[in-house]
Design an enzyme around this catalytic site. Sequence first.
Site, PDB file in Angstrom:
ATOM      1  N   TYR A 141       1.012  -1.374  -0.201  1.00 42.06           N
ATOM      2  CA  TYR A 141       0.081   0.112   0.020  1.00 42.06           C
ATOM      3  C   TYR A 141       0.777   1.379  -0.156  1.00 42.06           C
ATOM      4  O   TYR A 141       0.521   2.190  -0.516  1.00 42.06           O
ATOM      5  CB  TYR A 141      -0.872   0.127   1.306  1.00 42.06           C
ATOM      6  CG  TYR A 141      -2.272  -0.847   1.076  1.00 42.06           C
ATOM      7  CD1 TYR A 141      -2.237  -2.047   0.603  1.00 42.06           C
ATOM      8  CD2 TYR A 141      -3.366  -0.009   1.294  1.00 42.06           C
ATOM      9  CE1 TYR A 141      -3.407  -2.549   0.629  1.00 42.06           C
ATOM     10  CE2 TYR A 141      -4.814  -0.650   1.187  1.00 42.06           C
ATOM     11  CZ  TYR A 141      -5.058  -1.875   0.820  1.00 42.06           C
ATOM     12  OH  TYR A 141      -5.936  -2.634   0.628  1.00 42.06           O
TER      13      TYR A 141
ATOM     14  N   LYS B 216       3.217 -15.346   1.786  1.00 44.77           N
ATOM     15  CA  LYS B 216       3.400 -16.270   0.736  1.00 44.77           C
ATOM     16  C   LYS B 216       4.959 -16.263   0.285  1.00 44.77           C
ATOM     17  O   LYS B 216       5.560 -16.161  -0.567  1.00 44.77           O
ATOM     18  CB  LYS B 216       2.749 -15.153  -0.599  1.00 44.77           C
ATOM     19  CG  LYS B 216       2.580 -15.847  -1.847  1.00 44.77           C
ATOM     20  CD  LYS B 216       1.610 -16.958  -2.095  1.00 44.77           C
ATOM     21  CE  LYS B 216       1.690 -17.595  -3.305  1.00 44.77           C
ATOM     22  NZ  LYS B 216       0.821 -19.005  -3.496  1.00 44.77           N
TER      23      LYS B 216
ATOM     24  N   ASP C   3      -3.118 -18.134  -0.268  1.00 43.62           N
ATOM     25  CA  ASP C   3      -3.927 -18.934  -1.232  1.00 43.62           C
ATOM     26  C   ASP C   3      -4.685 -20.181  -0.389  1.00 43.62           C
ATOM     27  O   ASP C   3      -5.837 -20.287  -0.235  1.00 43.62           O
ATOM     28  CB  ASP C   3      -3.219 -19.450  -2.340  1.00 43.62           C
ATOM     29  CG  ASP C   3      -2.140 -20.237  -2.223  1.00 43.62           C
ATOM     30  OD1 ASP C   3      -1.677 -20.180  -1.140  1.00 43.62           O
ATOM     31  OD2 ASP C   3      -1.645 -20.961  -3.301  1.00 43.62           O
TER      32      ASP C   3
ATOM     33  N   ASP D 204      -6.210  -7.257   4.008  1.00 45.15           N
ATOM     34  CA  ASP D 204      -7.406  -6.370   3.165  1.00 45.15           C
ATOM     35  C   ASP D 204      -8.260  -7.550   2.673  1.00 45.15           C
ATOM     36  O   ASP D 204      -9.387  -7.515   2.746  1.00 45.15           O
ATOM     37  CB  ASP D 204      -6.882  -5.464   2.105  1.00 45.15           C
ATOM     38  CG  ASP D 204      -8.090  -4.862   1.434  1.00 45.15           C
ATOM     39  OD1 ASP D 204      -8.745  -4.292   2.246  1.00 45.15           O
ATOM     40  OD2 ASP D 204      -7.941  -4.778   0.079  1.00 45.15           O
TER      41      ASP D 204
ATOM     42  N   ASP E 136     -12.264  -9.234   4.416  1.00 45.62           N
ATOM     43  CA  ASP E 136     -13.296  -9.224   3.818  1.00 45.62           C
ATOM     44  C   ASP E 136     -13.997 -10.433   3.598  1.00 45.62           C
ATOM     45  O   ASP E 136     -15.167 -10.714   4.111  1.00 45.62           O
ATOM     46  CB  ASP E 136     -13.251  -8.591   2.362  1.00 45.62           C
ATOM     47  CG  ASP E 136     -13.677  -6.962   2.383  1.00 45.62           C
ATOM     48  OD1 ASP E 136     -13.174  -6.438   3.209  1.00 45.62           O
ATOM     49  OD2 ASP E 136     -14.175  -6.568   1.229  1.00 45.62           O
TER      50      ASP E 136
END
Length: 360
Positions: free
Chosen positions: A142, A192, A224, A248, A252
Amino acid sequence: MKEHRIVLLPGDGIGPEISEVTIKILLAVSRKNNFLIHIEEKLFGASSIQKYGEPLSEDTLQACKASDAVLLAAIGDPQFDTLPRSLRPESGLLKLRSSLDLFANIRPVKVIPALMSASSLKQEVVKDVDLLVVRELTGGIYFGEPKGLVKTEHGKRAFNTMVYSDIEIDRIARVAFELACSRRQKLCSIDKANVLDVSQLWRERVCEMANKYQTIDVSHQYVDNAAMQLVKDPSQFDVILTSNLFGDIISDEAAMISGSIGMLPSASINNQGPGLFEPVHGSAPDIAGQDIANPIAMILSAAMMLRIGLKENNAAKDIEKAVDKVLNNGFRTIDIANSTSKPLGCRHFGEEILQVINSI
Ligand code: IPM
Ligand code: MG
């Protein structure tokens, strides 16, 4: 009498409606618990762009810095989606987070029994879910440099940089480990590391910190796989520790487990200075102004503000108890209504919560 000064940022879309309801509730619990709460309202997001030409004005930022806590409803307005990125409402939120150095974002997801049927997952899958996403909020892709868009002889190229220093990883990991100590002693770090260098450093630092927290059961998942595990068996998680971008997305996804993203509060905090408390959901421009929004996420964000930001634990409990009771009594807003419940408007739902607060 104790006094607290907060800044309220009603923002855009449904923001002003859910703010109005939440403030009434905050004032009610402050009276009941004998403290004063001063509320200074400021423009932020699209409403600030309209007046000042920028989403976060110096005036609003200084007021936030000088406050004991900041309570935000939601920002975002599709009419500004075509503005240059730096002038869009979302950029104001990123600037506020980084100016207040709010590196730790805490997003609890707990399934409320009365609402289990609102989840799109099977009840037996979601019934024991009680997890916390701890998301790094002021670093990673970000904010990473270099970033930008260049024109080359072969066309355009755009790029961002996912970057973390060991200090940034350590400070967010510490918050997550401490929270795990106060909960079920379980922490899962999501990265990751099979592909990204930045994730390898992330994992190395988390493993290093795990040595200092011997009582915590630490695991690691690739993002993942974690996305899959969250819908397969979400109750395996207690504290989830992750970076800005992964957090983020994962938050959600985790939010939907609870039935409606309209239910989930969040806290963004620093080691000192005011925190920012806001619903996980956005400004929902499609339903703005219709008095049908679900105010629960903002009301519960106010409870998080009371507990974490203002140390008013009893007032926070009053709010959480009242929300539970109203839901148990069968009251619903339209996003969580089922065939047997008659949906209430945002204001009316708030009135029900106020009544319970005044009676307990
Ligand atoms: C969130 C939001 C923000 C983010 C946007 C509005 C900038 O999606 O708080 O999760 O990406 O952090
Ligand atoms: Mg998000």
